[in-house]
Write a protein that holds these residues in place. Structure first.
Motif, PDB file in Angstrom:
ATOM      1  N   PRO A   8       0.803  -1.156  -0.256  1.00  0.00           N
ATOM      2  CA  PRO A   8      -0.044   0.021  -0.058  1.00  0.00           C
ATOM      3  C   PRO A   8       1.013   1.231  -0.053  1.00  0.00           C
ATOM      4  N   LYS A   9       0.288   2.140  -0.859  1.00  0.00           N
ATOM      5  CA  LYS A   9       1.396   3.192  -0.961  1.00  0.00           C
ATOM      6  C   LYS A   9       1.440   4.402   0.179  1.00  0.00           C
ATOM      7  N   HIS A  10       0.539   4.367   0.937  1.00  0.00           N
ATOM      8  CA  HIS A  10       0.455   5.194   2.025  1.00  0.00           C
ATOM      9  C   HIS A  10       1.110   4.837   3.278  1.00  0.00           C
ATOM     10  N   LEU A  11       1.821   3.628   3.162  1.00  0.00           N
ATOM     11  CA  LEU A  11       2.922   3.024   4.132  1.00  0.00           C
ATOM     12  C   LEU A  11       4.145   3.809   3.983  1.00  0.00           C
ATOM     13  N   LYS A  12       4.714   4.309   5.176  1.00  0.00           N
ATOM     14  CA  LYS A  12       6.163   4.971   5.296  1.00  0.00           C
ATOM     15  C   LYS A  12       7.045   3.988   5.384  1.00  0.00           C
ATOM     16  N   ALA A  13       8.339   4.374   5.147  1.00  0.00           N
ATOM     17  CA  ALA A  13       9.277   3.315   4.992  1.00  0.00           C
ATOM     18  C   ALA A  13       9.575   2.230   6.005  1.00  0.00           C
ATOM     19  N   GLY A  14       9.314   2.617   7.202  1.00  0.00           N
ATOM     20  CA  GLY A  14       9.434   1.675   8.513  1.00  0.00           C
ATOM     21  C   GLY A  14       8.105   0.644   8.478  1.00  0.00           C
ATOM     22  N   SER A  15       7.038   1.347   8.041  1.00  0.00           N
ATOM     23  CA  SER A  15       5.931   0.234   7.860  1.00  0.00           C
ATOM     24  C   SER A  15       5.977  -0.461   6.704  1.00  0.00           C
ATOM     25  N   ARG A  16       6.494   0.060   5.643  1.00  0.00           N
ATOM     26  CA  ARG A  16       6.703  -0.725   4.528  1.00  0.00           C
ATOM     27  C   ARG A  16       7.632  -2.047   4.648  1.00  0.00           C
ATOM     28  N   GLN A  17       8.768  -1.806   5.291  1.00  0.00           N
ATOM     29  CA  GLN A  17       9.608  -2.794   5.516  1.00  0.00           C
ATOM     30  C   GLN A  17       9.061  -3.896   6.484  1.00  0.00           C
ATOM     31  N   MET A  18       8.106  -3.460   7.647  1.00  0.00           N
ATOM     32  CA  MET A  18       7.658  -4.290   8.169  1.00  0.00           C
ATOM     33  C   MET A  18       6.605  -5.032   7.638  1.00  0.00           C
ATOM     34  N   CYS A  41       0.327  -2.415  10.518  1.00  0.00           N
ATOM     35  CA  CYS A  41       1.080  -1.318  10.129  1.00  0.00           C
ATOM     36  C   CYS A  41       0.809  -0.033  10.087  1.00  0.00           C
ATOM     37  N   GLU A  42      -0.662   0.025   9.783  1.00  0.00           N
ATOM     38  CA  GLU A  42      -1.120   1.446   9.999  1.00  0.00           C
ATOM     39  C   GLU A  42      -1.320   1.855  11.384  1.00  0.00           C
ATOM     40  N   ALA A  43      -1.430   0.979  12.149  1.00  0.00           N
ATOM     41  CA  ALA A  43      -1.528   1.176  13.765  1.00  0.00           C
ATOM     42  C   ALA A  43      -0.060   1.798  14.092  1.00  0.00           C
ATOM     43  N   ARG A  44       0.934   0.892  13.474  1.00  0.00           N
ATOM     44  CA  ARG A  44       2.447   1.247  13.856  1.00  0.00           C
ATOM     45  C   ARG A  44       2.474   2.941  13.252  1.00  0.00           C
ATOM     46  N   GLN A  45       2.394   2.949  12.362  1.00  0.00           N
ATOM     47  CA  GLN A  45       2.448   4.586  11.688  1.00  0.00           C
ATOM     48  C   GLN A  45       1.670   5.437  12.842  1.00  0.00           C
ATOM     49  N   ARG A  46       0.602   5.273  12.986  1.00  0.00           N
ATOM     50  CA  ARG A  46      -0.389   6.333  13.935  1.00  0.00           C
ATOM     51  C   ARG A  46       0.625   6.399  15.180  1.00  0.00           C
ATOM     52  N   THR A  47       1.129   5.271  15.899  1.00  0.00           N
ATOM     53  CA  THR A  47       1.972   5.154  17.108  1.00  0.00           C
ATOM     54  C   THR A  47       3.032   5.998  16.988  1.00  0.00           C
ATOM     55  N   GLU A  48       3.675   5.762  15.780  1.00  0.00           N
ATOM     56  CA  GLU A  48       4.995   6.641  15.752  1.00  0.00           C
ATOM     57  C   GLU A  48       4.695   8.227  15.581  1.00  0.00           C
ATOM     58  N   GLN A  49       3.587   8.394  14.699  1.00  0.00           N
ATOM     59  CA  GLN A  49       3.122   9.999  14.711  1.00  0.00           C
ATOM     60  C   GLN A  49       2.827  10.455  15.979  1.00  0.00           C
ATOM     61  N   ALA A  50       2.240   9.617  16.842  1.00  0.00           N
ATOM     62  CA  ALA A  50       1.696  10.366  18.010  1.00  0.00           C
ATOM     63  C   ALA A  50       3.007  10.529  18.767  1.00  0.00           C
ATOM     64  N   ARG A  51       3.856   9.483  18.826  1.00  0.00           N
ATOM     65  CA  ARG A  51       5.114   9.884  19.774  1.00  0.00           C
ATOM     66  C   ARG A  51       5.731  11.101  19.408  1.00  0.00           C
ATOM     67  N   LEU A  52       6.162  11.390  17.954  1.00  0.00           N
ATOM     68  CA  LEU A  52       6.737  12.402  17.569  1.00  0.00           C
ATOM     69  C   LEU A  52       5.841  13.792  18.025  1.00  0.00           C
ATOM     70  N   GLU A  53       4.477  13.774  17.769  1.00  0.00           N
ATOM     71  CA  GLU A  53       3.864  14.841  18.265  1.00  0.00           C
ATOM     72  C   GLU A  53       3.970  15.222  19.775  1.00  0.00           C
ATOM     73  N   ILE A  54       4.074  14.099  20.766  1.00  0.00           N
ATOM     74  CA  ILE A  54       4.062  14.229  22.172  1.00  0.00           C
ATOM     75  C   ILE A  54       5.464  14.662  22.462  1.00  0.00           C
ATOM     76  N   ALA A  55       6.535  14.485  21.626  1.00  0.00           N
ATOM     77  CA  ALA A  55       7.747  14.747  21.852  1.00  0.00           C
ATOM     78  C   ALA A  55       8.012  16.441  21.697  1.00  0.00           C
ATOM     79  N   LYS A  56       7.253  16.993  20.521  1.00  0.00           N
ATOM     80  CA  LYS A  56       7.411  18.139  20.219  1.00  0.00           C
ATOM     81  C   LYS A  56       6.432  19.016  21.239  1.00  0.00           C
ATOM     82  N   GLY A  57       5.149  18.451  21.687  1.00  0.00           N
ATOM     83  CA  GLY A  57       4.354  19.435  22.189  1.00  0.00           C
ATOM     84  C   GLY A  57       4.154  18.983  23.807  1.00  0.00           C
TER      85      GLY A  57
END
Length: 77
Positions: A8-18, A41-57
């Motif tokens: 699926p094209k919407h998966l980012k590099a780490g999720s594509r590898q997984m 894989c989509e859940a993994r991506q959402r978790t990673e995005q959430a972690r980045l946002e928490i790290a920022k804010g």
């Protein structure tokens, strides 16, 4: 891998590898297995995005009244 097995094209590099690794390692070839793998894989991506946002804010943010509330990202993570 055939065209119908395309990653699926919407998966980012780490999720594509997984996705590719688990697809091969567990010989997933049916529609239900692929749907479950994609959801993971989509859940993994959402978790990673959430972690980045928490790290920022931060995990706790002030609301419009100045009261500290949990970040919406914390629930997603």
């Amino acid at each position: 891998m055939t065209k119908k097995d395309a990653i699926p094209k919407h998966l980012k590099a780490g999720s594509r590898q997984m996705y590719l690794r688990l697809l091969a390692d567990y010989h997933i070839d049916d529609a239900a297995g692929k749907a479950l793998l994609l959801a993971a894989c989509e859940a993994r991506q959402r978790t990673e995005q959430a972690r980045l946002e928490i790290a920022k804010g931060g995990a706790v943010l002030p609301d419009r009244f100045g009261q500290m509330k949990a970040s919406p990202w914390a629930a997603i993570e």
